[in-house]
Scaffold this motif. Structure first.
Motif, mmCIF file in Angstrom:
data_model
loop_
_atom_site.group_PDB
_atom_site.id
_atom_site.type_symbol
_atom_site.label_atom_id
_atom_site.label_comp_id
_atom_site.label_asym_id
_atom_site.label_seq_id
_atom_site.Cartn_x
_atom_site.Cartn_y
_atom_site.Cartn_z
ATOM 1 N N GLU A 212 0.821 -1.202 0.000
ATOM 2 C CA GLU A 212 0.000 0.000 0.000
ATOM 3 C C GLU A 212 0.857 1.255 0.000
ATOM 4 O O GLU A 212 2.026 1.238 0.402
ATOM 5 N N SER A 215 2.044 7.466 1.966
ATOM 6 C CA SER A 215 1.851 8.908 1.787
ATOM 7 C C SER A 215 2.278 9.279 0.353
ATOM 8 O O SER A 215 3.103 8.579 -0.241
ATOM 9 N N PRO A 216 1.666 10.327 -0.204
ATOM 10 C CA PRO A 216 0.643 11.205 0.372
ATOM 11 C C PRO A 216 -0.714 10.518 0.393
ATOM 12 O O PRO A 216 -0.819 9.329 0.054
ATOM 13 N N HIS A 217 -1.765 11.282 0.739
ATOM 14 C CA HIS A 217 -3.115 10.755 0.772
ATOM 15 C C HIS A 217 -3.915 11.258 -0.428
ATOM 16 O O HIS A 217 -3.535 12.238 -1.066
ATOM 17 N N GLN A 218 -5.005 10.553 -0.711
ATOM 18 C CA GLN A 218 -5.834 10.900 -1.854
ATOM 19 C C GLN A 218 -6.301 12.358 -1.771
ATOM 20 O O GLN A 218 -6.770 12.820 -0.740
ATOM 21 N N ASP A 220 -4.656 15.106 -1.696
ATOM 22 C CA ASP A 220 -3.827 16.081 -0.978
ATOM 23 C C ASP A 220 -3.466 17.231 -1.910
ATOM 24 O O ASP A 220 -3.250 17.035 -3.109
ATOM 25 N N CYS A 235 6.400 10.125 -2.750
ATOM 26 C CA CYS A 235 5.366 9.100 -2.612
ATOM 27 C C CYS A 235 6.030 7.889 -1.963
ATOM 28 O O CYS A 235 6.944 7.284 -2.544
ATOM 29 N N SER A 308 -2.932 0.269 -6.963
ATOM 30 C CA SER A 308 -3.577 1.352 -6.216
ATOM 31 C C SER A 308 -3.033 2.704 -6.682
ATOM 32 O O SER A 308 -1.910 2.799 -7.182
ATOM 33 N N ILE A 310 -2.925 7.147 -5.902
ATOM 34 C CA ILE A 310 -3.141 8.321 -5.067
ATOM 35 C C ILE A 310 -2.930 9.543 -5.960
ATOM 36 O O ILE A 310 -1.860 9.715 -6.550
#
Length: 524
Positions: A212, A215-218, A220, A235, A308, A310
């Motif tokens: 997973e 950071s960062p978050h979705q 941001d 990232c 995944s 972000i």
């Protein structure tokens, strides 16, 4: 089921190794002749029914007889549109004037036959947390170029459910396992004919953890000054496979790794046991208005689970007011004064205590991050000498801790209790390790020093094993009981140690004063 067939043609060699084909009443069946042929070759089919054991020759032409039997011929395939018990029997095919004949034994079952379900079940395996797709078997289905037969798609049902079921799982879980039925539908002469297959899906526990992005978050938003030189957005991701990788996208295009470009990214990774820490750094040489209009996406591409994403965006920093500038200026001056005072103080402390008995001393006056001290295990489940070396080597070489070991770092000739207290004084933490048999200095010295450990409020980490964990606390000597209550406990579950063991141990230890020795790796 094998049958012995009469030699009804003198010039043909009959093979007794026939192919068994199973079906249910009402379903389509396709017999495919393996005889090599071209478009000019005539394929001769015969069938031998169980009822009368009659032998009927079927030439490769469409006829009224075939229609009455719900059968079609096309080249080297014979299609039974809707199987019934009257179709059950033995079939053969051969090229005209060929010396070899191929046999099929067709068995027709009732729709609810358990024997049919068991004989015609396919198996597949998927793993938890990984993407999984079921595929409907293609055994003995009509060729795509069969005239007047058109495929009408596939439907899936799970055993015990009547509604349609999806056949792909983005992240499989245990409850997805079971028996699935796929039905292939074909259209011929305005009527739908079906072929059904059973697929047993087994869900096994994944050998990987879940990779997973940390950071960062979705969504941001990063505030950057226009024209700012070398602005970097990192990232960070944790992965459990060497084939996982993290990288950056700009809108729908890949960001390049070419450092001569205005915007690029670089990649690094560090491996700890079975965990890989990865970083993809997005670098802006000179932030422009065009950069602020774009969205940037960090993608984690994995070989064992669904990828995944972000997505982040950039925004220009708000310009400060005059009052804000004045306050900031005052804060900067005050901060500089504080920094100078602290620097001078610590410089004096460092100069006064930089070297102690030949060992480098950290700013807090300690030479080591941790002192590994052994105690006698009440069972034979303690750490062996090999395990203790593994523990010390991993902490030093992989995680960068400075470790004090009694048999390596204590000068000979000192009294045992004094030497142990000296090691404790020089260490920022004490790790108590269960051992079997009891090595030097061992448990004998614990009674003499446990009051000193408690009085100094020394950071204690108490390693136990599953065997000692299951034992009652009253089985320990009094000194160990007191120390176990004063410290934190971590369980060793055998070598090689698990990832969770290292995470818990490092959580209770102070941060190492030096960086790990494992270099970063870069993808080719």
């Amino acid at each position: 089921i094998s049958f012995v067939f009469p030699l009804f043609l003198a010039n043909i060699n009959i093979s007794l190794n026939d192919t068994n084909i199973n079906t249910k009443t009402g379903e389509m069946v396709v017999l495919r002749c393996p005889q090599k042929h071209d478009s000019d070759t005539t394929i001769l089919w015969t069938n031998q029914t169980r009822q009368g054991m009659d032998v009927t020759s079927i030439l490769s032409t469409q006829s009224a007889v075939l229609s009455q039997m719900d059968m079609l011929l096309h080249g080297h395939i014979l299609v039974i549109l809707s199987a019934s018990l009257s179709h059950q029997g033995n079939y053969s095919c051969s090229a005209r004037n060929a010396s070899r004949r191929f046999w099929f034994s067709l068995i027709v079952y009732e729709p609810q036959s358990r024997e049919y379900e068991e004989r015609n079940r396919y198996s597949t395996t998927c793993y938890t947390q990984e993407s999984c797709t079921l595929y409907c078997p293609t055994a003995n289905i009509p060729a795509h170029d069969t005239p007047n037969i058109t495929g009408r798609g596939i439907t899936w049902h799970k055993e015990g459910e009547t509604v349609s079921t999806p056949h792909d799982f983005p992240s499989a879980v245990e409850r997805d396992g079971g028996i699935y039925k796929c039905i292939r539908s074909f259209l011929y002469d305005g009527q739908i004919y079906n072929m059904s297959f059973s697929v047993m899906l087994e869900i096994q526990k994944s050998k990987y953890g879940k990779s997973e992005i940390i950071s960062p978050h979705q969504n941001d938003v990063f505030h950057i000054d226009l024209g700012e030189f070398l602005s970097v957005i990192e990232c960070k991701a944790v992965a459990y496979s060497d084939y996982d990788v993290v990288f950056w996208l700009s809108e729908n295009s890949f960001v390049d790794t070419d450092e001569s470009l205005p915007v690029f990214y670089n990649y690094s990774s560090t491996k700890y046991i079975d965990e890989v820490n990865m970083t993809a750094s997005l670098v802006f040489k000179d932030v422009s208005e065009e950069d602020l209009l774009k969205k940037y996406t960090c993608k984690l591409e994995s070989d064992h689970q669904q990828s995944s994403f972000i997505t982040i965006s950039l925004a220009e920093k708000p310009q400060p007011s005059h009052v804000t500038l004045t306050v900031c200026s005052v804060c900067v001056v005050v901060s500089m004064v504080v920094i100078v005072v602290v620097y001078v103080k610590f410089k004096i402390d460092a100069n006064m205590g930089e070297v102690n008995n030949g060992f480098f001393v950290f700013l807090d006056g300690r030479s080591y991050d941790a002192f590994l001290m052994c105690y006698k295990s009440i069972t034979d489940g303690g750490l062996s000498e090999v395990d203790r070396k593994c523990l010390a080597s991993t902490l030093e070489n992989e995680f960068g801790y400075s470790i004090c070991l009694y048999d390596r770092d204590v000068l000979p000739g000192q009294a045992v209790a004094d030497a142990v207290l000296d090691c404790i004084e020089k260490s920022r933490a004490v790790v108590l390790v269960p051992s079997f048999p009891d090595p030097e200095p061992g448990s004998a010295v614990l009674s003499a020093i446990h009051s000193s450990l408690v009085e100094r409020k020394t950071r204690l980490i108490f390693i136990n094993t599953e065997q000692t964990e299951a034992s009652t606390s009253g089985s320990f000597p009094e000194a160990l009981q007191l120390l176990s209550k004063a410290g934190n406990s971590v369980t060793w579950k055998g070598r090689p140690p698990s990832t969770s063991f290292w995470k818990q141990l490092r959580y209770h230890l102070p941060a190492p004063q030096q960086t790990p020795k494992i270099p970063n790796t870069h993808p080719l």
